[in-house]
Scaffold this active site. Structure first.
Site, mmCIF file in Angstrom:
data_model
loop_
_atom_site.group_PDB
_atom_site.id
_atom_site.type_symbol
_atom_site.label_atom_id
_atom_site.label_comp_id
_atom_site.label_asym_id
_atom_site.label_seq_id
_atom_site.Cartn_x
_atom_site.Cartn_y
_atom_site.Cartn_z
ATOM 1 N N SER A 1 -5.319 5.102 5.741
ATOM 2 C CA SER A 1 -3.665 3.912 6.343
ATOM 3 C C SER A 1 -3.590 3.874 7.782
ATOM 4 O O SER A 1 -4.059 4.993 8.566
ATOM 5 C CB SER A 1 -2.449 4.768 5.221
ATOM 6 O OG SER A 1 -1.034 3.593 6.435
ATOM 7 N N CYS B 1 1.271 -8.161 5.096
ATOM 8 C CA CYS B 1 0.460 -7.399 5.775
ATOM 9 C C CYS B 1 -0.820 -6.658 5.136
ATOM 10 O O CYS B 1 -2.125 -7.789 4.733
ATOM 11 C CB CYS B 1 1.703 -6.065 4.138
ATOM 12 S SG CYS B 1 3.120 -6.013 4.307
ATOM 13 N N ASP B 2 -0.913 -5.669 4.653
ATOM 14 C CA ASP B 2 -2.444 -4.908 5.156
ATOM 15 C C ASP B 2 -2.952 -6.009 4.132
ATOM 16 O O ASP B 2 -4.329 -5.786 4.909
ATOM 17 C CB ASP B 2 -2.202 -3.937 4.383
ATOM 18 C CG ASP B 2 -1.470 -2.813 4.614
ATOM 19 O OD1 ASP B 2 -0.891 -3.030 5.549
ATOM 20 O OD2 ASP B 2 -1.672 -1.289 4.675
ATOM 21 N N LYS B 3 -3.710 -6.109 2.870
ATOM 22 C CA LYS B 3 -5.267 -6.829 2.238
ATOM 23 C C LYS B 3 -4.547 -8.193 2.591
ATOM 24 O O LYS B 3 -5.607 -9.344 1.783
ATOM 25 C CB LYS B 3 -4.980 -6.268 1.440
ATOM 26 C CG LYS B 3 -5.741 -5.044 1.186
ATOM 27 C CD LYS B 3 -6.882 -4.681 1.745
ATOM 28 C CE LYS B 3 -6.313 -2.982 1.939
ATOM 29 N NZ LYS B 3 -5.366 -2.199 2.290
ATOM 30 N N CYS C 1 5.540 -3.114 7.838
ATOM 31 C CA CYS C 1 5.537 -1.048 9.222
ATOM 32 C C CYS C 1 5.498 -1.260 10.285
ATOM 33 O O CYS C 1 4.407 -1.776 10.951
ATOM 34 C CB CYS C 1 5.119 0.178 7.819
ATOM 35 S SG CYS C 1 5.593 -0.263 6.158
ATOM 36 N N GLU D 1 -6.818 4.407 0.120
ATOM 37 C CA GLU D 1 -6.560 5.530 1.095
ATOM 38 C C GLU D 1 -6.073 6.662 0.866
ATOM 39 O O GLU D 1 -5.730 7.254 0.425
ATOM 40 C CB GLU D 1 -4.818 4.400 2.106
ATOM 41 C CG GLU D 1 -5.517 3.171 1.984
ATOM 42 C CD GLU D 1 -4.659 2.255 2.820
ATOM 43 O OE1 GLU D 1 -4.331 1.885 3.469
ATOM 44 O OE2 GLU D 1 -3.800 2.938 3.214
ATOM 45 N N ASP E 1 0.862 -1.490 -0.521
ATOM 46 C CA ASP E 1 -0.291 -0.125 -0.103
ATOM 47 C C ASP E 1 0.930 1.435 0.130
ATOM 48 O O ASP E 1 0.430 2.098 -0.511
ATOM 49 C CB ASP E 1 -0.734 -0.340 1.533
ATOM 50 C CG ASP E 1 -2.432 -0.936 1.244
ATOM 51 O OD1 ASP E 1 -2.343 -1.499 0.373
ATOM 52 O OD2 ASP E 1 -3.572 -0.681 1.628
#
Length: 616
Positions: free
Chosen positions: A517, A122-124, A195, A491, A81
């Site tokens: 985000s 990670c995010d998704k 992150c 985002e 992202d």
């Protein structure tokens, strides 16, 4: 007694062709009859949270086979992202969640796998795999790549901690020199891993642990630390045990829907609110609940947000603490322990180890455990060496952070706030709700009223912010960026970051039907539902309209009469086939994204597909 799914392809004379193909993958006569376990990896060189996962699938597979199973690995896609941010690439991020969920379903069902180990980060990717796991409802264990070490650099004779968001803020701040911006950029992301703050990736990995689908420590133990290897090794062993419990002992408690039940979802959301997690977690938990056929809605989240205090504050809400500090303070089970002592959790839930919540806390809460090995694991710390290798260091803190009065994790009596870190707001242009990360909102702007500055896209808003057209007191409204209207629900990290860069972080609000985000802080309100493209009243806001935000009372209001709102809606409908679409926005939308938009629901439904359009 349940029958192994894989027997469909490995037993009987009429499956000779399938067995011939299995043999070509390395299977032998001895393997037919063993459980076939999918190792669902997400290695990619595009994403720092996944760059170190190439060999970890093999590590898990070897343990599966040593424990009496057959391991078969495949990969999913993974979008970064941060790299996709601020341009057309961000349109693809949220839709990739659905692609990941579908690809896992396709591979597992096509080959009749019996169980899964999901290697996410990670995010998704974690949400996509979680959705697939609950959809398929076969034994599963999640083991993630782990958090990145926090960046560190020396500014003004002081060593400070950094992350991706700091690099973005410094890069856009005209008062920062090129040399300092470059220094921060080079220091912000020093290692492999997700992150380093309580952004979406780490939030979701913490919630997966709270749901009971991953092992203790999984949500917070650094990617670089040698202790993390044990999580991968034990995942391979334990998934075989879990699989045999279900198929050979008829123990349905081994299935993910029976572990991640409604009580577990409530606990996970309680954790999220207490730790000030990313607002994206709301979106993903709602989507996962639908896959699990659990009645868990924005209303449930609203109720929890009104009674759960904030017990943990981590970047981006404070520069003082990152995930390495959360781990030192006891990680997910450290926070759950304080919530349990406050009487805020469902205690009857179990995890993949078969432990109830009280049993898990007795063994893994640093405030309760007598196990020196557990205490040692939570002392695992950063090395401060740039690397892309997993398990590359064995540094430890000298002591644990068990200070529940002033440490990273607090007790109820010493909470950062008696109000939790997330809140649901309702009002006349967010009838189905919207989300704000209160952990990142300064107390001075918990109540805010200002004139709207309306933009039909993130790009236009960024141009206006950097061009000085947004001033203190404004409420920036970015619409037609929802799941359908974007499409893809971008985002809005750049607009919120640039507000800070321009000195407006505590002087403006930002409202959108898009999302934020996990790195976002400030008065940033997203997930406005219904979205503009679905006929939501956010579409009728005009420049200069006064908007009132009242976080303590969970309200958000467009200061117009019902008659004026009705008149504007009529005017919008009168646009015919252009109704509820952005004016004068130039954006190329691929057929893949159009297909996503056709079925997308608003954020209050988790932005999942509208099953009614599919006959479901």
């Amino acid at each position: 007694m349940p029958k192994y799914r894989s027997a469909t392809t490995t037993h009987g004379r009429n499956m000779a062709g399938a067995r011939a193909l299995w043999r070509a993958t390395g299977m032998t006569d001895d393997d037919f009859g063993k459980p076939i376990i999918a190792v669902v990896n997400s290695f990619t060189q595009f994403v720092p949270g996944h760059v170190h996962l190439r060999d970890l699938g093999k590590l898990v597979a070897e343990q599966i086979e040593a424990s009496g199973g057959v391991a078969k690995e495949f990969n999913t896609i993974a979008v970064d992202d941060g790299i996709a941010m601020g341009h057309g690439g961000m349109l693809y991020s949220l839709p990739s969640r659905e692609l990941i969920a579908d690809s896992v379903e396709y591979m597992v069902n096509a080959h009749c796998a019996d169980a899964m180990v999901c290697i996410s980060n990670c995010d998704k990717i974690t949400p996509g795999m979680l959705m697939a796991s609950l959809r398929l409802n076969i034994p599963v264990i999640f083991v993630s790549g782990g958090p990145m070490e926090a960046g560190k650099t020396k500014l003004s004779d002081q060593i400070i901690k950094l992350d991706l968001v700091d690099a973005m803020i410094q890069g856009a701040d005209p008062k920062v020199s090129d040399a300092q911006s470059d220094q921060v950029e080079r220091s912000a992301c020093p290692t492999c891993g997700s992150c380093s703050g309580m952004f979406t990736a780490n939030s979701m990995n913490c919630l997966t642990e709270a749901l009971g689908l991953s092992q203790p420590g999984n949500g917070s133990l650094l990617a670089t630390h040698a202790d993390r290897e044990q999580l991968f090794l034990s995942a391979g062993t334990r998934i075989v045990e879990l699989t045999k419990r279900y198929y050979e002992q008829d123990d349905a408690s081994a299935l993910p829907r029976n572990i991640a039940n409604k009580a577990a979802f409530e606990n996970a959301m309680t954790l999220d609110i207490a730790m000030g997690g990313s607002t994206n977690t709301v979106l993903h938990l709602l989507a996962a609940a639908q896959e699990a056929e659990i009645d868990f809605t924005m209303s449930d989240i609203d109720k929890l947000s009104r009674k759960v205090p904030q017990l943990c504050k981590v970047a981006p809400s404070t520069p003082k603490y990152h995930m390495e500090d959360v781990h030192r303070a006891g990680g997910v089970l450290g926070i759950l322990g304080e919530l349990d002592r406050a009487g805020l959790l469902n205690r009857e839930v179990k995890n993949i180890l078969g432990l109830t919540l009280p049993q898990s806390l007795e063994q893994y809460d640093i405030m309760l455990t007598k196990d020196d090995a557990v205490k040692s694991m939570f002392r695992a710390g950063p090395a401060g060496i740039r690397t892309t290798k997993a398990f590359s260091q064995n540094c430890r803190w000298d002591t644990l952070d068990d200070d529940r009065a002033e440490g990273c994790i607090r007790s109820l009596e010493h909470a950062y706030s008696q109000e939790g870190g997330l809140a649901v707001l309702y009002g006349n242009f967010a009838e189905n709700g919207c989300i704000v990360k209160t952990a990142g909102v300064d107390d001075s702007i918990l109540k805010f009223t200002g004139p709207a500055k309306v933009y039909e896209s993130q790009d236009d808003a960024v141009e206006a912010i950097l061009g000085g057209k947004v001033v203190a007191g404004d409420v920036v409204v970015i619409r037609y960026e929802g799941p359908k209207g974007g499409p893809g629900m971008q985002e809005m990290l750049y607009p919120t970051t640039f507000l800070k860069s321009m000195g407006l972080g505590k002087a403006c609000a930002l409202i959108t039907d898009g999302r934020f985000s996990g790195g976002t802080s400030g008065l940033s309100i997203g997930h406005v539902s219904p979205e503009a493209a679905s006929g939501g009243n956010i579409a009728i806001i005009e420049d200069g309209d006064l908007i009132e935000i009242d976080i303590p009372n969970r309200g958000i209001q467009l200061q117009l009469s019902d008659q004026e709102i009705a008149a504007r809606r009529e005017a919008q409908d009168a646009r015919g086939d252009k109704a509820w679409t952005p004016k004068d926005r130039q954006r190329e939308v691929s057929y893949a994204l159009r297909a996503y938009a056709t079925l997308a629901t608003s954020a209050d439904k988790g932005a999942v597909r509208d099953k009614s359009k599919l006959g479901g």
